[in-house]
Structure formats: structure tokens, C-alpha cells
Design a protein around this motif. Structure first.
Motif, PDB file in Angstrom:
ATOM      1  N   GLU A 161       0.779  -1.357   0.070  1.00 35.96           N
ATOM      2  CA  GLU A 161       0.036   0.024  -0.150  1.00 35.96           C
ATOM      3  C   GLU A 161       0.885   1.216  -0.143  1.00 35.96           C
ATOM      4  O   GLU A 161       1.871   1.219   0.670  1.00 35.96           O
ATOM      5  N   MET A 162       0.361   2.188  -0.807  1.00 35.08           N
ATOM      6  CA  MET A 162       0.980   3.699  -0.598  1.00 35.08           C
ATOM      7  C   MET A 162       0.256   4.457   0.209  1.00 35.08           C
ATOM      8  O   MET A 162      -1.028   4.405   0.332  1.00 35.08           O
ATOM      9  N   PHE A 163       1.067   5.268   1.011  1.00 32.33           N
ATOM     10  CA  PHE A 163       0.187   6.218   1.743  1.00 32.33           C
ATOM     11  C   PHE A 163       1.107   7.601   2.193  1.00 32.33           C
ATOM     12  O   PHE A 163       2.251   7.674   2.088  1.00 32.33           O
ATOM     13  N   LEU A 164       0.306   8.669   2.419  1.00 30.53           N
ATOM     14  CA  LEU A 164       1.131  10.017   2.500  1.00 30.53           C
ATOM     15  C   LEU A 164       1.086  10.251   4.029  1.00 30.53           C
ATOM     16  O   LEU A 164      -0.050   9.984   4.744  1.00 30.53           O
ATOM     17  N   PHE A 165       2.051  10.454   4.642  1.00 27.74           N
ATOM     18  CA  PHE A 165       2.343  10.815   5.822  1.00 27.74           C
ATOM     19  C   PHE A 165       3.014  12.241   6.319  1.00 27.74           C
ATOM     20  O   PHE A 165       4.233  12.100   5.552  1.00 27.74           O
ATOM     21  N   GLN A 166       2.452  12.996   6.945  1.00 30.21           N
ATOM     22  CA  GLN A 166       2.899  14.636   7.017  1.00 30.21           C
ATOM     23  C   GLN A 166       3.298  15.036   5.790  1.00 30.21           C
ATOM     24  O   GLN A 166       2.379  15.200   4.871  1.00 30.21           O
ATOM     25  N   ASP A 180       9.039  -9.207   7.785  1.00 29.01           N
ATOM     26  CA  ASP A 180       8.067  -8.557   8.638  1.00 29.01           C
ATOM     27  C   ASP A 180       7.701  -7.116   7.649  1.00 29.01           C
ATOM     28  O   ASP A 180       8.278  -6.691   6.596  1.00 29.01           O
ATOM     29  N   ILE A 181       6.480  -6.663   7.993  1.00 31.11           N
ATOM     30  CA  ILE A 181       5.914  -5.566   7.305  1.00 31.11           C
ATOM     31  C   ILE A 181       6.784  -4.324   7.772  1.00 31.11           C
ATOM     32  O   ILE A 181       7.094  -4.010   8.899  1.00 31.11           O
ATOM     33  N   ARG A 182       7.323  -3.357   6.887  1.00 30.76           N
ATOM     34  CA  ARG A 182       7.975  -2.209   7.110  1.00 30.76           C
ATOM     35  C   ARG A 182       7.560  -1.175   6.287  1.00 30.76           C
ATOM     36  O   ARG A 182       6.787  -1.297   5.144  1.00 30.76           O
ATOM     37  N   HIS A 183       7.588   0.320   6.541  1.00 25.74           N
ATOM     38  CA  HIS A 183       7.311   1.304   5.905  1.00 25.74           C
ATOM     39  C   HIS A 183       8.548   2.018   5.370  1.00 25.74           C
ATOM     40  O   HIS A 183       9.364   2.380   6.034  1.00 25.74           O
ATOM     41  N   PHE A 184       8.504   2.161   4.233  1.00 30.21           N
ATOM     42  CA  PHE A 184       9.818   2.839   3.423  1.00 30.21           C
ATOM     43  C   PHE A 184       9.381   4.224   2.899  1.00 30.21           C
ATOM     44  O   PHE A 184       8.417   4.416   1.907  1.00 30.21           O
ATOM     45  N   GLU A 185      10.152   5.319   3.214  1.00 26.60           N
ATOM     46  CA  GLU A 185       9.601   6.574   2.769  1.00 26.60           C
ATOM     47  C   GLU A 185      10.291   6.567   1.296  1.00 26.60           C
ATOM     48  O   GLU A 185      11.597   6.089   1.029  1.00 26.60           O
ATOM     49  N   LEU A 186       9.534   7.292   0.493  1.00 30.17           N
ATOM     50  CA  LEU A 186       9.890   7.171  -0.902  1.00 30.17           C
ATOM     51  C   LEU A 186      11.379   7.970  -1.268  1.00 30.17           C
ATOM     52  O   LEU A 186      11.936   7.700  -2.226  1.00 30.17           O
ATOM     53  N   ARG A 187      11.474   8.926  -0.757  1.00 33.21           N
ATOM     54  CA  ARG A 187      12.649   9.999  -0.864  1.00 33.21           C
ATOM     55  C   ARG A 187      13.898   9.505  -0.318  1.00 33.21           C
ATOM     56  O   ARG A 187      14.993   9.749  -0.708  1.00 33.21           O
ATOM     57  N   ARG A 188      13.812   8.490   0.422  1.00 29.83           N
ATOM     58  CA  ARG A 188      15.182   7.718   0.932  1.00 29.83           C
ATOM     59  C   ARG A 188      15.245   6.206  -0.079  1.00 29.83           C
ATOM     60  O   ARG A 188      16.113   5.531   0.250  1.00 29.83           O
ATOM     61  N   ILE A 189      14.493   6.119  -0.869  1.00 30.77           N
ATOM     62  CA  ILE A 189      14.653   4.958  -1.810  1.00 30.77           C
ATOM     63  C   ILE A 189      15.601   5.426  -2.936  1.00 30.77           C
ATOM     64  O   ILE A 189      15.206   6.402  -3.697  1.00 30.77           O
TER      65      ILE A 189
END
Length: 199
Positions: A161-166, A180-189
């Protein structure tokens, strides 16, 4: 970006002493011209008055000095810390300084100055498109990810899933490395590759 973030960014721009047209501000902040006028009204309620210059070459000007909080690290800050690290003899302190530099690098990478250099908006859109395609087609993605404490590391993820945070886009994904499930910030990819493997 959030409304508060936009208002602070608008103040930072005007605090430079430069005149900005409503159109310029709306393009930079990616909001409507109506929202820019609304931000100006709210700032005047808070006691921060922005002058309007009328005419074809008009725009908004801030004629008062505002002390802005420092929100972003700059390239000079990062390079100055490198000098301290090079001169530090105590290994324990040196290690802490390197860790601090890694944290700063993560914040600096996301700053406005850096994003202009890297054309971050276009790059983020490309990552977003790749990841949404992976979600739709249930395909794995290989990424090179920058984490604040470990630096660059390669992962294979199954995006869900994609989501917007702040003020940033994230992807929620199952990480094969961490199992495990992890959240990856797009600008740090930093790098990404859509694989032909399904999940």
C-alpha cells in the motif's frame, strides 16, 4: 505538505526579502492561488503582515524581520561535521559523530535545496508509479534504501500500500530481509527495480 508546513515554507521564502507573485508561491507550494491568499490572511491574524504590491509586476513582500526556526540542514552543515570527525581522536566520540552525520544526511537529503538539485518531485513520481504498478501486478521490487542508522542497504520488498504521511509518500511492504512489514519513505529509496517475481 501539510497546511502548517506550507505556511512556514511561504514565510521562509518571503523572509529572504524577495518579492513573490501569488502564482509563483502557488506553484512552489503546489496549492491553489486561493490557498496562498488564505495563508496570507491567517498570518495577518497571527500578527505577521505581508505587503501586497499591485500591478503586473506585483506580488507579496515581507517588510518585517521574522526569526524563523531552522528546519533544514544545508550542505555546509554536513561538510562542517566531516571536518570534526576527521579531527576527532577519541574513537567513541568519533563513532557518535558519524552516527549523527548519518542522521543529518537523511534530513539533508530531504531538504528543499537538495530536492531541487535532484529533481525530487519527478523522481518521487517515478518511484510512486513503479511501486503502484508492483502492488497492482503483485510483483517484488528490489530497492537500495537509505536508513538513518545503517546507511545504504539493499532490500527486496513486496509492496502492499502507498500512503501519505506528513509531507512525504511511503510504501507499506513486506520486507524479505526483515521478514516483517516495514514502511519505506520514497525519498530515501535511492535505487529501485521492478522484478519479474510475483508474491
Amino acid at each position: 505538505m501539510s497546511k502548517i508546513s506550507n505556511v512556514i515554507t511561504m514565510l521562509e521564502l518571503l523572509n529572504s526579502g524577495k518579492k513573490y507573485s501569488i502564482k509563483e508561491l502557488s506553484e512552489i507550494l503546489e496549492v491553489s492561488e486561493r490557498m496562498i491568499r488564505s495563508y496570507k490572511e491567517e498570518l495577518s491574524i497571527a500578527g505577521i503582515y505581508i505587503d501586497t504590491i499591485m500591478g503586473p509586476y506585483g506580488g507579496y513582500v515581507l517588510n518585517q524581520s521574522i526569526r524563523m526556526p531552522v528546519r533544514k540542514f544545508k550542505k555546509n552543515d554536513y561538510e562542517l561535521l566531516s571536518q570534526y570527525i576527521a579531527n576527532e581522536k577519541n574513537e567513541s566520540k568519533k563513532e557518535k559523530l558519524v552516527l549523527l552525520q548519518d542522521k543529518i544526511k537523511g534530513v539533508y537529503k530531504g531538504s528543499i535545496a537538495e530536492s531541487k538539485e535532484l529533481n525530487l518531485k519527478e523522481e518521487t513520481l517515478s518511484k510512486y508509479n513503479c511501486l503502484t504498478r508492483a502492488i497492482k501486478e503483485r510483483r517484488k521490487v528490489k530497492i537500495l534504501y537509505y536508513s538513518y542508522n545503517k546507511g545504504e542497504n539493499e532490500r527486496i520488498i513486496c509492496p502492499a500500500e502507498m500512503f501519505l504521511f506528513q509531507d512525504g509518500w511511503y510504501v507499506a511492504a513486506f520486507c524479505l530481509l526483515k521478514n516483517d512489514i516495514r514502511h519505506f519513505e520514497l525519498r530515501r529509496i535511492l535505487k529501485y527495480e521492478l522484478l519479474n517475481e510475483n508474491f
